[in-house]
Design a protein around this motif. Structure first.
Motif, PDB file in Angstrom:
ATOM      1  N   THR A   1       0.839  -1.202   0.000  1.00  0.00           N
ATOM      2  CA  THR A   1       0.000   0.000   0.000  1.00  0.00           C
ATOM      3  C   THR A   1       0.875   1.253   0.000  1.00  0.00           C
ATOM      4  OG1 THR A   1      -1.640  -1.188   1.319  1.00  0.00           O
ATOM      5  CG2 THR A   1      -1.855   1.206   1.245  1.00  0.00           C
TER       6      THR A   1
ATOM      7  N   ASP B   1      -2.009  -0.806  -3.437  1.00  0.00           N
ATOM      8  CA  ASP B   1      -3.229  -0.123  -3.025  1.00  0.00           C
ATOM      9  C   ASP B   1      -2.860   1.295  -2.590  1.00  0.00           C
ATOM     10  OD1 ASP B   1      -4.759  -2.425  -3.451  1.00  0.00           O
ATOM     11  OD2 ASP B   1      -4.570  -3.082  -1.358  1.00  0.00           O
TER      12      ASP B   1
ATOM     13  N   ARG C   1      -7.105  -2.340  -7.995  1.00  0.00           N
ATOM     14  CA  ARG C   1      -6.533  -2.090  -6.669  1.00  0.00           C
ATOM     15  C   ARG C   1      -7.541  -1.357  -5.786  1.00  0.00           C
ATOM     16  NH1 ARG C   1      -3.835  -5.911  -6.513  1.00  0.00           N
ATOM     17  NH2 ARG C   1      -3.488  -5.160  -4.396  1.00  0.00           N
TER      18      ARG C   1
END
Lengths: 319, 319
Positions: free
Chosen positions: B51, B80, B104
């Motif tokens: 992320t 992400d 995503r």
């Protein structure tokens, strides 16, 4: 709750824009009565009404399901709809479908129609008065509207600045300050009363109370963003507990001190210009003595705007 | 602003969840440096990162246009995205398109994912501590996390309750209290720390300051809804003005008194358990004397959680 609290929006619009009100429409079991003609949506449309206003307020601002059929009927009869609830009429499928089918307007006046930013704390030009209070539903909007009218009657430029749905319906503009993103309360209040001429008064409608367990955050942000030069403290002497809450109404002196302390953060000149007393539920024979007591206790002019007008507060304000 | 303020989210996540951090990625001209590996989104993805977190905060919580290309690149590289800005990443067309193209996740952690209602003011079971402060970015989140860790180390059940985006990223839950509808600040705070066992402590992350012209409304609503039994006041002695505002930092004694007065509305037992001092910008040789001064002045235990831990505050809290 009494009529004034439960149908606060209906009562406010009728008090200040009565010439535009055709009728009331009440659902079965409704205990509130404005004392005006009762009409169905169809009858009201025939009588020339153009909009059905949702006149009731409740904690949380939601729309009970049993209101929906009446609102759909109003749209079907050719009326527009306006409400100031947190829950949007436009989000209710049956109302949205009726809106699209009929082409009528559905106005959610509590929803901000613009983006805000956090307050800057920068001092603005012009003068500002903010009404504050010991509780909700104590006369802050009425007092602000009365002060605007009184200033204008003295040829002093003044604008009422609405911070709630009823004030917006009455004045046609403003921001429902309790509906903005929390980070932007004072920023929205700053936007609401921009720089103005040195002798111009913005008379800003207060919200809630610094002593309210649910709403004090809104109150404080509104105080800071308003940067009031003057506060008028609204109070109902016979109220012992906050409406609908198991909390005592604060002591008036302490309420004055806390509001002034809060206001002086963004305007060190802030002071209290007077006390607006709501005597609507008092014994008529007890009113004069109660007002004298408050004046002695606080050293401030005190009056009920409905009963006495606001001239004595204006005299102090303009001195 | 200094590094800690500008990259507050990045710094907080790295301080408390460093084992999960692969790298930093900085845009050209960035003056902030966490002192860790620097990677492009592609390099980070290859190194196992999952992320990209937007680690910078700004007043108003908006996303500058020149950030967007990097965030799209991160999605394209299989990462992400998570952010805690008022402006939603998901509302930015280029990011939404990349999200849909890549599959995503794009997480806007500052947006409440549930509805709230106004506070009730009803007293809840269990114990609560709230960190408050003389300004923003003064150590309220760090102090709360340190107190949670300290309580747990003493086998006292405790939960950190996040009220900001960084705290949510660190603890995986909470509510960004500055992003709820203003009417629901204290209601959201009540939801955040529900009824609990009598010996359980909720350690609630404070926000803003009662003396802040932009954010005090959020602070007050959070105080009222939290119903704290104990407050810990966070302070940076060398700071003279509120960060980014032309307002003086309030006097510590006055800040203590105002916070206690506010807290006692919903919890008459509220008291201050200690002072958390942020000494990060102080001369090392000046720290001990400054802390002794504050202890003498306030009669409260005083420490810098990073430098000294929070044991002395816990001793008072649990006595």
């Amino acid at each position: 709750m009494d009529e004034f609290s439960a149908a606060k929006t209906a009562a406010g619009v009728y008090q200040w824009r009565g010439e535009l009100v055709a009728a009331q429409h009440r659902l079965p079991g409704c205990a509130v009565d404005l004392g005006i003609a009762e009409m169905t949506p169809a009858e009201a449309a025939r009588a020339g009404a153009r909009t059905m206003i949702v006149g009731v307020v409740n904690v949380g601002g939601f729309i009970p399901e049993h209101w929906v059929a009446t609102m759909v009927e109003a749209l079907e009869q050719g009326l527009d709809l306006a409400a100031g609830m947190h829950q949007r009429l436009n989000d209710i499928p049956a109302i949205a479908a009726a809106r699209d089918r009929t082409g009528r307007a559905v106005l959610d006046l509590r929803q901000p129609d613009r983006a805000f930013i956090p307050g800057s704390g920068r001092k603005r030009t012009g003068k500002r008065l903010l009404t504050v209070g010991t509780d909700c539903s104590v006369g802050k909007k009425y007092t602000a509207l009365a002060l605007e009218a009184g200033l204008r009657a003295r040829n002093i430029p003044a604008d009422f600045r609405a911070t709630g749905q009823t004030g917006i319906m009455i004045s046609g503009r403003g921001v429902a300050i309790d509906s903005v993103v929390a980070d932007f309360i004072s920023g929205a209040a700053e936007w609401l009363s921009p720089d103005a001429a040195p002798d111009h008064w913005d008379v800003i409608e207060g919200q809630g109370s610094l002593f309210h367990p649910a709403y004090a955050g809104v109150t404080l942000g509104l105080i800071h963003g308003s940067q009031p030069d003057a506060l008028v403290v609204c109070h109902e002497p016979v109220r012992t507990h906050l409406l609908g809450f198991d909390y005592k109404v604060p002591d008036l002196r302490r309420c004055i001190d806390m509001n002034v302390a809060a206001a002086q953060l963004t305007n060190p000149e802030a002071r209290v210009a007077g006390i607006s007393v709501n005597t609507s539920r008092m014994e008529p024979t007890a009113i004069d003595a109660a007002i004298r007591d408050i004046e002695t206790q606080t050293g401030l002019p005190c009056c009920d705007p409905i009963r006495h007008g606001v001239e004595r507060i204006l005299d102090v304000l303009l001195n």
